[in-house]
Write an enzyme that holds these catalytic residues in place. Structure first.
Site, PDB file in Angstrom:
ATOM      1  N   ALA A  47      41.324  46.782  32.439  1.00 58.34           N
ATOM      2  CA  ALA A  47      40.443  46.594  31.292  1.00 58.34           C
ATOM      3  C   ALA A  47      39.435  45.507  31.635  1.00 58.34           C
ATOM      4  O   ALA A  47      39.630  44.734  32.580  1.00 58.34           O
ATOM      5  CB  ALA A  47      41.266  46.188  30.073  1.00 58.34           C
ATOM      6  N   GLY A  90      44.973  48.197  33.135  1.00 57.78           N
ATOM      7  CA  GLY A  90      44.549  49.394  32.410  1.00 57.78           C
ATOM      8  C   GLY A  90      44.274  50.572  33.328  1.00 57.78           C
ATOM      9  O   GLY A  90      44.377  51.730  32.909  1.00 57.78           O
ATOM     10  N   GLU A 149      47.565  52.087  33.849  1.00 60.01           N
ATOM     11  CA  GLU A 149      47.934  52.708  32.568  1.00 60.01           C
ATOM     12  C   GLU A 149      47.161  54.006  32.333  1.00 60.01           C
ATOM     13  O   GLU A 149      47.712  54.988  31.833  1.00 60.01           O
ATOM     14  CB  GLU A 149      47.694  51.705  31.429  1.00 60.01           C
ATOM     15  N   GLU A 203      48.803  41.884  34.540  1.00 63.66           N
ATOM     16  CA  GLU A 203      48.400  41.169  33.324  1.00 63.66           C
ATOM     17  C   GLU A 203      49.103  39.826  33.162  1.00 63.66           C
ATOM     18  O   GLU A 203      48.527  38.863  32.653  1.00 63.66           O
ATOM     19  CB  GLU A 203      48.667  42.025  32.070  1.00 63.66           C
TER      20      GLU A 203
HETATM   21  C1  HXC Z   1      36.178  42.624  34.604  1.00 68.99           C
HETATM   22  C2  HXC Z   1      36.346  42.576  36.888  1.00 68.99           C
HETATM   23  C3  HXC Z   1      37.632  43.142  36.832  1.00 68.99           C
HETATM   24  C4  HXC Z   1      38.166  43.444  35.544  1.00 68.99           C
HETATM   25  C5  HXC Z   1      37.140  42.806  38.890  1.00 68.99           C
HETATM   26  N1  HXC Z   1      36.080  42.402  38.173  1.00 68.99           N
HETATM   27  N2  HXC Z   1      38.094  43.268  38.097  1.00 68.99           N
HETATM   28  N3  HXC Z   1      35.636  42.331  35.785  1.00 68.99           N
HETATM   29  N4  HXC Z   1      37.400  43.153  34.465  1.00 68.99           N
HETATM   30  N5  HXC Z   1      39.363  43.989  35.382  1.00 68.99           N
HETATM   31  C6  HXC Z   1      34.828  41.817  38.674  1.00 68.99           C
HETATM   32  C7  HXC Z   1      35.018  40.425  39.245  1.00 68.99           C
HETATM   33  O1  HXC Z   1      35.046  39.467  38.234  1.00 68.99           O
HETATM   34  C8  HXC Z   1      33.803  40.315  40.123  1.00 68.99           C
HETATM   35  O2  HXC Z   1      32.679  40.069  39.299  1.00 68.99           O
HETATM   36  C9  HXC Z   1      33.632  41.721  40.673  1.00 68.99           C
HETATM   37  O3  HXC Z   1      34.346  42.580  39.775  1.00 68.99           O
HETATM   38  C10 HXC Z   1      34.254  41.877  42.048  1.00 68.99           C
HETATM   39  O4  HXC Z   1      35.581  41.406  41.989  1.00 68.99           O
HETATM   40  P1  HXC Z   1      36.277  40.610  43.184  1.00 68.99           P
HETATM   41  O5  HXC Z   1      37.493  39.983  42.635  1.00 68.99           O
HETATM   42  O6  HXC Z   1      35.284  39.710  43.846  1.00 68.99           O
HETATM   43  O7  HXC Z   1      36.640  41.804  44.193  1.00 68.99           O
HETATM   44  P2  HXC Z   1      37.762  41.826  45.304  1.00 68.99           P
HETATM   45  O8  HXC Z   1      37.833  40.503  46.006  1.00 68.99           O
HETATM   46  O9  HXC Z   1      37.503  43.046  46.099  1.00 68.99           O
HETATM   47  O10 HXC Z   1      39.142  41.961  44.519  1.00 68.99           O
HETATM   48  C11 HXC Z   1      39.442  43.159  43.850  1.00 68.99           C
HETATM   49  C12 HXC Z   1      40.609  42.954  42.836  1.00 68.99           C
HETATM   50  C13 HXC Z   1      40.243  41.776  41.902  1.00 68.99           C
HETATM   51  C14 HXC Z   1      41.887  42.636  43.611  1.00 68.99           C
HETATM   52  C15 HXC Z   1      40.765  44.264  42.099  1.00 68.99           C
HETATM   53  O11 HXC Z   1      38.916  41.962  41.408  1.00 68.99           O
HETATM   54  C16 HXC Z   1      41.163  41.643  40.735  1.00 68.99           C
HETATM   55  O12 HXC Z   1      42.280  41.138  40.888  1.00 68.99           O
HETATM   56  N6  HXC Z   1      40.711  42.070  39.560  1.00 68.99           N
HETATM   57  C17 HXC Z   1      41.429  41.902  38.322  1.00 68.99           C
HETATM   58  C18 HXC Z   1      42.573  42.873  38.272  1.00 68.99           C
HETATM   59  C19 HXC Z   1      43.346  42.707  36.985  1.00 68.99           C
HETATM   60  O13 HXC Z   1      43.830  41.590  36.683  1.00 68.99           O
HETATM   61  N7  HXC Z   1      43.487  43.797  36.193  1.00 68.99           N
HETATM   62  C20 HXC Z   1      44.125  43.747  34.922  1.00 68.99           C
HETATM   63  C21 HXC Z   1      43.118  43.400  33.879  1.00 68.99           C
HETATM   64  S1  HXC Z   1      43.868  43.208  32.293  1.00 68.99           S
HETATM   65  P3  HXC Z   1      31.567  38.982  39.671  1.00 68.99           P
HETATM   66  O14 HXC Z   1      30.663  39.001  38.495  1.00 68.99           O
HETATM   67  O15 HXC Z   1      32.302  37.699  39.889  1.00 68.99           O
HETATM   68  O16 HXC Z   1      30.954  39.523  40.944  1.00 68.99           O
HETATM   69  C22 HXC Z   1      44.179  44.765  31.771  1.00 68.99           C
HETATM   70  C23 HXC Z   1      44.820  44.809  30.433  1.00 68.99           C
HETATM   71  C24 HXC Z   1      45.049  46.179  29.997  1.00 68.99           C
HETATM   72  O17 HXC Z   1      43.890  45.732  32.378  1.00 68.99           O
HETATM   73  C25 HXC Z   1      45.066  46.225  28.537  1.00 68.99           C
HETATM   74  C26 HXC Z   1      44.974  47.617  27.988  1.00 68.99           C
HETATM   75  C27 HXC Z   1      43.987  48.507  28.599  1.00 68.99           C
END
Ligand code: HXC
Length: 258
Positions: free
Chosen positions: A65, A109, A112, A132
């Site tokens: 998400a 998400g 999911e 999360e």
């Molecule tokens: C918003 C995101 C994002 C996300 C990545 N980005 N994931 N933005 N929401 N879920 C953005 C980063 O902030 C960054 O923006 C750009 O994408 C590139 O990300 P990097 O981290 O630099 O890329 P990389 O080093 O290749 O790492 C990839 C990754 C990492 C391992 C996937 O981005 C990551 O850990 N992302 C978060 C994963 C996560 O926690 N997912 C769960 C989210 S909560 P900028 O602007 O800095 O360039 C969730 C709740 C569900 O899903 C609830 C119900 C649906």
């Protein structure tokens, strides 16, 4: 503003919906999920579509998400907007089968969303996880409910409580994924799987999807009764007569969705 959020291409009754937001990690923004739900609802209503393939970019099915959108939200906003529930719940109301073709990250998400699909095919690069907990949040679109049903309690707890992700091979061993294929073949493989489904009678396919999903909602007795009623109802279908006649006459069936 993103130029396009997703693409749709239909071939032989199978629509491929590809999440393609500006960020190849496909954060599941409200706009992207709204666009996805609209595309799925169109596919469900379109008589020319018999099955759906859902995929993302080479880097990510979806990395979760949109975390950035959560920054300003308070409890009342989340509750009153029915944040997540408002649009995500529509995905599981789709009645035609959905095959997920997962490359790269399927996190939070994204994992999911893959689990809302009916069959998950994974590329060798696929990574599944519910990270999360590291953000101080609880999974919000079924991670704590569908993951234990897919992989069992212990692995689901490990993933949800530590945020540890698993590879495609681990996901297949655990039952989350049906098949693992090379990255450059996974969308084609999903199209073939969806195509194999699309050759069958659509009302029968839809009834089978409904019955399998019912198994997660009901007791065994209730589920068996539901299945038996559908089985009996099938005797009213032309396609049931056709399928059985074709078998006895040693020919291929010609289904008409009636
Ligand atoms: C918003 C995101 C994002 C996300 C990545 N980005 N994931 N933005 N929401 N879920 C953005 C980063 O902030 C960054 O923006 C750009 O994408 C590139 O990300 P990097 O981290 O630099 O890329 P990389 O080093 O290749 O790492 C990839 C990754 C990492 C391992 C996937 O981005 C990551 O850990 N992302 C978060 C994963 C996560 O926690 N997912 C769960 C989210 S909560 P900028 O602007 O800095 O360039 C969730 C709740 C569900 O899903 C609830 C119900 C649906």
């Amino acid at each position: 503003m993103p130029t396009s959020l997703l693409t749709e291409e239909t071939e032989n009754g199978v629509v491929v919906i590809r999440l393609s937001s500006d960020n190849p990690l496909n954060p599941l923004t409200d706009e992207l999920v709204d666009a996805l739900v609209s595309a799925l609802e169109r596919a469900d209503a379109d008589p020319g579509v018999r099955a759906v393939v859902l995929t993302g970019s080479a880097k990510a099915f979806a990395a979760g998400a949109d975390v950035k959108a959560m920054v300003p939200l308070g409890y009342c906003d989340a509750f009153q907007q029915d944040y997540i529930g408002r649009n995500w719940d529509a995905v599981r109301k789709v009645r035609k089968p959905i095959v997920a073709a997962v490359r790269g990250y399927a996190l939070g998400g994204g994992c999911e969303l893959a689990m809302m699909c009916d069959i998950v095919l994974a590329a060798e690069s696929a990574v599944f996880g519910q990270p999360e907990v590291a953000l101080g949040i609880v999974p919000g679109a079924g991670g704590t409910q569908r993951l234990p049903r897919a992989v069992g309690k212990s692995l689901a707890m490990l993933m949800c409580l530590t945020g540890k992700s698993i590879t495609a091979a681990e996901a297949q061993r655990a039952g989350l994924v049906a098949e693992v294929v090379p990255d450059d073949e996974v969308v084609r493989a999903a199209q073939q799987t969806a195509g194999a489904i699309a050759r069958h009678s659509l009302p029968v396919v839809m009834a089978i999807k409904e019955a399998v999903n019912r198994s997660f909602e009901s007791s065994l007795n209730e589920g068996l009764l539901f299945e038996r009623r559908l089985f009996h109802a099938g005797f009213a279908l032309h396609d049931q007569k056709e399928g059985i006649a074709a078998f006895t006459e040693r020919r291929s069936p010609s289904f008409t969705d009636r």
